[in-house]
Structures are given as C-alpha cells and as structure tokens.
Design an enzyme around this catalytic site. Structure first.
Site, PDB file in Angstrom:
ATOM      1  N   GLY A  10      39.805   8.701  33.780  1.00 30.96           N
ATOM      2  CA  GLY A  10      38.784   8.532  32.745  1.00 30.96           C
ATOM      3  C   GLY A  10      37.478   9.184  33.158  1.00 30.96           C
ATOM      4  N   ALA A  11      36.977  10.089  32.301  1.00 33.23           N
ATOM      5  CA  ALA A  11      35.688  10.743  32.588  1.00 33.23           C
ATOM      6  C   ALA A  11      34.637  10.258  31.601  1.00 33.23           C
ATOM      7  CB  ALA A  11      35.840  12.259  32.541  1.00 33.23           C
ATOM      8  N   GLY A  12      34.530   8.929  31.495  1.00 28.11           N
ATOM      9  CA  GLY A  12      33.440   8.348  30.712  1.00 28.11           C
ATOM     10  C   GLY A  12      32.284   8.078  31.657  1.00 28.11           C
ATOM     11  N   GLU A 169      22.238   0.620  14.849  1.00 27.24           N
ATOM     12  CA  GLU A 169      22.079   2.067  15.092  1.00 27.24           C
ATOM     13  C   GLU A 169      22.794   2.854  13.993  1.00 27.24           C
ATOM     14  OE1 GLU A 169      23.165   2.756  19.258  1.00 27.24           O
ATOM     15  OE2 GLU A 169      21.034   2.627  19.739  1.00 27.24           O
ATOM     16  N   ALA A 312      27.256   0.755  29.232  1.00 21.47           N
ATOM     17  CA  ALA A 312      27.176   1.984  30.018  1.00 21.47           C
ATOM     18  C   ALA A 312      26.338   1.733  31.278  1.00 21.47           C
ATOM     19  CB  ALA A 312      26.541   3.076  29.170  1.00 21.47           C
ATOM     20  N   GLN A 313      25.328   0.892  31.113  1.00 23.07           N
ATOM     21  CA  GLN A 313      24.446   0.575  32.230  1.00 23.07           C
ATOM     22  C   GLN A 313      25.227  -0.063  33.389  1.00 23.07           C
ATOM     23  OE1 GLN A 313      20.362  -1.895  32.730  1.00 23.07           O
ATOM     24  NE2 GLN A 313      21.030  -1.604  30.674  1.00 23.07           N
TER      25      GLN A 313
HETATM   26  C1  FAD Z   1      28.690   3.170  19.531  1.00 19.59           C
HETATM   27  C2  FAD Z   1      28.411   2.600  20.893  1.00 19.59           C
HETATM   28  C3  FAD Z   1      27.104   2.537  21.357  1.00 19.59           C
HETATM   29  C4  FAD Z   1      26.844   2.046  22.641  1.00 19.59           C
HETATM   30  N1  FAD Z   1      25.548   2.002  23.081  1.00 19.59           N
HETATM   31  C5  FAD Z   1      25.285   1.567  24.338  1.00 19.59           C
HETATM   32  C6  FAD Z   1      23.937   1.563  24.837  1.00 19.59           C
HETATM   33  O1  FAD Z   1      22.985   1.914  24.118  1.00 19.59           O
HETATM   34  N2  FAD Z   1      23.742   1.163  26.117  1.00 19.59           N
HETATM   35  C7  FAD Z   1      24.776   0.775  26.924  1.00 19.59           C
HETATM   36  O2  FAD Z   1      24.531   0.428  28.096  1.00 19.59           O
HETATM   37  N3  FAD Z   1      26.055   0.757  26.483  1.00 19.59           N
HETATM   38  C8  FAD Z   1      26.340   1.143  25.218  1.00 19.59           C
HETATM   39  N4  FAD Z   1      27.640   1.142  24.754  1.00 19.59           N
HETATM   40  C9  FAD Z   1      28.730   0.711  25.644  1.00 19.59           C
HETATM   41  C10 FAD Z   1      29.169   1.870  26.557  1.00 19.59           C
HETATM   42  O3  FAD Z   1      29.416   3.026  25.808  1.00 19.59           O
HETATM   43  C11 FAD Z   1      30.421   1.497  27.348  1.00 19.59           C
HETATM   44  O4  FAD Z   1      30.198   0.282  28.003  1.00 19.59           O
HETATM   45  C12 FAD Z   1      30.733   2.598  28.377  1.00 19.59           C
HETATM   46  O5  FAD Z   1      31.121   3.777  27.710  1.00 19.59           O
HETATM   47  C13 FAD Z   1      31.839   2.148  29.340  1.00 19.59           C
HETATM   48  O6  FAD Z   1      32.064   3.159  30.275  1.00 19.59           O
HETATM   49  P1  FAD Z   1      33.539   3.382  30.868  1.00 19.59           P
HETATM   50  O7  FAD Z   1      33.419   4.436  31.899  1.00 19.59           O
HETATM   51  O8  FAD Z   1      34.141   2.084  31.228  1.00 19.59           O
HETATM   52  O9  FAD Z   1      34.386   3.905  29.635  1.00 19.59           O
HETATM   53  P2  FAD Z   1      34.177   5.145  28.666  1.00 19.59           P
HETATM   54  O10 FAD Z   1      32.800   5.661  28.742  1.00 19.59           O
HETATM   55  O11 FAD Z   1      34.710   4.701  27.355  1.00 19.59           O
HETATM   56  O12 FAD Z   1      35.153   6.239  29.280  1.00 19.59           O
HETATM   57  C14 FAD Z   1      36.542   6.112  29.267  1.00 19.59           C
HETATM   58  C15 FAD Z   1      37.134   7.500  29.351  1.00 19.59           C
HETATM   59  O13 FAD Z   1      38.539   7.375  29.545  1.00 19.59           O
HETATM   60  C16 FAD Z   1      39.208   8.287  28.695  1.00 19.59           C
HETATM   61  N5  FAD Z   1      40.543   7.762  28.428  1.00 19.59           N
HETATM   62  C17 FAD Z   1      40.888   6.666  27.720  1.00 19.59           C
HETATM   63  N6  FAD Z   1      42.219   6.510  27.721  1.00 19.59           N
HETATM   64  C18 FAD Z   1      42.728   7.519  28.447  1.00 19.59           C
HETATM   65  C19 FAD Z   1      44.042   7.898  28.823  1.00 19.59           C
HETATM   66  N7  FAD Z   1      45.114   7.199  28.434  1.00 19.59           N
HETATM   67  N8  FAD Z   1      44.200   9.001  29.589  1.00 19.59           N
HETATM   68  C20 FAD Z   1      43.126   9.734  29.997  1.00 19.59           C
HETATM   69  N9  FAD Z   1      41.870   9.423  29.670  1.00 19.59           N
HETATM   70  C21 FAD Z   1      41.667   8.330  28.906  1.00 19.59           C
HETATM   71  C22 FAD Z   1      38.331   8.343  27.447  1.00 19.59           C
HETATM   72  O14 FAD Z   1      38.592   9.525  26.700  1.00 19.59           O
HETATM   73  C23 FAD Z   1      36.941   8.321  28.074  1.00 19.59           C
HETATM   74  O15 FAD Z   1      36.497   9.612  28.390  1.00 19.59           O
HETATM   75  C24 FAD Z   1      27.913   1.603  23.459  1.00 19.59           C
HETATM   76  C25 FAD Z   1      29.230   1.652  22.968  1.00 19.59           C
HETATM   77  C26 FAD Z   1      29.480   2.134  21.697  1.00 19.59           C
HETATM   78  C27 FAD Z   1      30.888   2.176  21.189  1.00 19.59           C
END
Ligand code: FAD
Length: 408
Positions: A10-12, A169, A312-313
C-alpha cells in the site's frame, strides 16, 4: 550475506511515508525495499472531494508514485495484493506473482462502511479513492446532461450522507463547484438542491458549539438544506428513504458515514479485532516479529479503552516510527515505542473557508482555510521537499488520468 527484503503493501499515507523514511535511514546495501500498490499513483485522500466535483486537476490529487520514490533505493511495483502467507513469508498478487519478504509492512488502508443499510452499496457513491471520486464526478455530469432531456428534478438533487469532516468538505465543494458545472452543461443552477443528512443532533458534533454554529451559518449561506437527527433507512437508484418516513427523490447520494479497515486482512490468517490488526507499542502485529501494520488497518490502543482513529495524521506518525523500527530490527538495535501527538484538525468548506481546532484554539474562516493549505503543503514537503510543493502549486502537467469508474 543475503540482504533482508522489506516489502511494503500500500502506497497511501502510511506506506509512502514509511518508504521515504527508509530511503533516508537505510545505508547502502543494508536492505532491499519493495513498495507494492494497486495503482501507479498516490492520491491525496484529504482532497478527494475536489475530484468529485471537478474543482482540481487530476494530477493535483493523484501523484505519480515512480516520481515520488528514489528508484535506486526503492523498487516500486504496481500490483493488487490478494493474500499474505505469514508462515512462509510470501505476498500473493493478482497477477500470479509471489513476493517473498523478511519484513512486511501492511498499510492497505480503508474501505467505506455501509452498516448493512439497504441500497447503499449498490446505489450510493463513496469517497474512498481517486477512482470512486471520479465516479461521483461522472455521475454529476451525467445527471446534468440527462436533465436537459427529461427535466426530472431528482437529477438535480445532490445529497451527502454524514455531516462529519468529509461530509462538510463535500457539501462545501458541491456548493462552490456546481454553479460552474451547471453553466458548462446549460442547466440553471437555481434548480439544483444540495442536501446534507446527519444522524447526530448537529454537523461536526465533535467540534464544539462555536464551530458548529459557524458551519451551519456557511451551509445556510450556500442554500444547503441540512437535516440533522435524521437517519437514512435505505436508498434506491432514484430516491433516499429516511427513517422518519420521508422520501427524497434524488439520484446522487454521496456516502461519507464512516470507514472500516481493508477487508483483505480477513484472508491473511492473522488474528483481527474489529476487523483490524492489533499492534503492540512498537507497531508490530501482535504475535509476530517481522510484520508491522500501520494506518487504517492497524488497531493501536491509546489506553485500555480507546483506539487511535483512522486518520492520515495517525498513519503518517506511525509510518515515521515504523521506518525507524524496521531499521532498528535490521541493525539488531532496540525498537522505539510509538506515541501519538495530536496536532489538530482542519476541515475545508469550499476553497475560501474552513473550520479547525488546534489544542484548545479554534479557528474558522479564511485563516482556517490557509491553515488547511499549510497542512497539505507540509505533507507534500514530507513526500518530495520544496520542489514538490512548487511543482504541485504551479502544476504544469494538466493531463487527465484515465481510470475506469464503477457505473451505477
Ligand atoms: C474524503 C476523506 C477525507 C479525509 N480527510 C482527512 C483529513 O483531513 N485529515 C486526516 O488526518 N485524515 C483524513 N482522512 C483519513 C485518511 O485519508 C486515512 O486515515 C489515511 O488515508 C489512512 O492511511 P493508510 O496509509 O492507512 O491508507 P491509505 O492512504 O488509504 O492507503 C492505502 C493504499 O493501499 C492501496 N491498496 C488497497 N488495497 C490494495 C491491494 N489489494 N493491493 C495493493 N494496494 C492496495 C490503496 O490503493 C492505497 O494507495 C480522510 C479520509 C477520506 C476518505
């Protein structure tokens, strides 16, 4: 001696920040790092509402991952993970490839939670990814086009379920973006209805009276109808049914009522709690010695009763410690315990105003909107330094990203 192989899924926010941390910390030859993600782009989730209404160019929100990672230090693979075998230390991809690892980071993010409400999964639009946000944009433009043929008012009713951060938002963005889209499609904006539906007694209930009043005032000034203390019972292709018996004719329901961890975790054979992987103080999945989990997939208990929220934080702060702990494990050093420091939250309502809270300090209006931009730029700085901020601000590349979206 064989170099240890670190595989990041995952590159989130979590996966990418861990990768950048490792690029800084690991010495040449200490380990090989592979980052695997479904798509070749990383989306800025906190701005996905802009893609939904078409108020930002694609490349402002979806950044090319190969351009963000240092290919002499990180091998990036586009691929969909289908399973993990923790015993044999192998990751399985949809393509049939199998990737062995010595250390694994699970950062596969979230899914939309629909709470089993009839029709939501089939007919509502979630704000989950770049693709799902594009689907909202396509739905809006399709309805504007069809309205010109049949003048069905349900096509011009846009409802947002959930009055939390994401909900307000989205509402703000619709109010600011729809006039332009209507003009482009030759549809009178006066005929458009924007509706917010929230189960709690107010919008953003966690933000305190002053900011609630400010947000409600902004919604009113945008002519947005807000239904509070209102639960959605079900939804169909052309209407939303409320628990109070009311039915709203509406073809676009945007769902922002909560998230859950990626359900793929259920296949990994690792113990789950509330659908997430419980992690210890060092962010290692409990009961494992080489698997880290961060972000929305991880269950990190702040104290006996409270888990950290899916933000995200949190994901970014965890990623920082995860990178340090991977390096420490490889070097045989002591691991660092993760401590979360909440830096505050800001939600935009359109481009010119926002509401936020940092410690006990509350803010609203243009100052909060500037703070929101500062936060977004700070993230770009973490990913690519000042040059990425400059590049994204000037944004020379305006090409559309071609993605397939779900048809409703
Ligand atoms: C609309 C919205 C607004 C938000 N606003 C805020 C904010 O203002 N401030 C804040 O702190 N948080 C905010 N959040 C929450 C925040 O976006 C998440 O908590 C954060 O993205 C989590 O990070 P992560 O690395 O766990 O997952 P993610 O950032 O979701 O990354 C997961 C990655 O895994 C990849 N992936 C998934 N399944 C697979 C698979 N099977 N194979 C390969 N890759 C895969 C996805 O494509 C993605 O790139 C918001 C969320 C949403 C939906």
């Amino acid at each position: 001696m064989k170099k240890p192989h670190i595989v990041i899924l995952g590159a989130g926010y979590g996966g990418l920040v861990t990768t950048k941390k490792l690029e800084k910390l690991l010495r040449s030859g200490e380990a090989t790092v592979t980052l695997i993600n479904k798509h070749s782009y990383h989306y800025i989730t906190t701005q996905l509402h802009k893609i939904g209404v078409g108020t930002a160019p694609d490349r402002k929100i979806a950044l090319s991952i190969p351009e963000l990672v240092n290919d002499s230090k990180t091998r990036f693979m586009t691929g969909t993970v289908t399973n993990v075998n923790a015993e044999s230390q192998v990751v399985f991809l949809e393509s049939g490839e199998e990737i062995s690892y010595d250390y694994l980071v699970i950062a596969l993010g979230f899914e939309v939670a629909t709470f089993g409400i009839p029709g939501i999964k089939e007919h509502a639009f979630g704000i989950r990814s770049f693709r799902s946000s594009k689907a909202i944009y396509h739905q809006i433009t399709k309805q504007l086009t069809l309205y010109k043929e049949d003048h069905d008012p349900s096509r011009l009713t846009f409802a947002v379920a959930g009055g939390g951060f994401t909900g307000i938002e989205m509402l703000g963005e619709l109010a600011e973006g729809l006039p332009k889209l209507c003009e482009e499609h030759g549809v009178p904006f006066e005929n458009v209805k924007i509706i917010g539906i929230e189960a709690a007694e107010s919008l953003i209930p966690f933000f305190g009276d002053e900011l609630i009043a400010y947000t409600s005032h902004i919604m009113e000034s945008y002519n947005i109808d807000i239904f509070t203390s209102t639960k959605i019972k079900s939804c169909t292709e052309n209407a939303v049914q409320l628990e109070n018996g009311l039915e709203i004719p509406c073809r676009t329901l945007i769902w922002s009522c909560g998230v859950k961890a990626n359900s793929l975790l259920e296949r990994f054979g690792l113990p789950l709690v509330k659908g997430k992987l419980p992690v210890d103080k060092n962010l290692l999945v409990k009961g494992t010695e080489n698997i880290f989990c961060i972000g929305d997939c991880a269950l990190f208990m702040k104290d006996e009763k409270t888990a950290l929220p899916p933000t995200a934080q949190v994901a970014m702060q965890e990623a920082d410690v995860c990178g340090k702990n991977l390096t420490a494990l490889i070097r045989g050093e002591n691991l660092k315990a993760f401590e979360y420091h909440h830096k505050g939250s800001v939600a935009s309502i359109g481009d010119r105003t926002a509401v936020g809270k940092v410690g006990s300090f509350t803010m609203s209006g243009w100052f909060a909107a500037i703070m929101k931009r500062v936060i977004e730029n700070r993230y770009l700085f973490v990913l690519g330094g000042p040059s990425l901020i400059l590049k994204q601000t000037l944004l020379l590349k305006r090409e559309q990203l071609s993605v397939q979206t779900k048809q409703h």
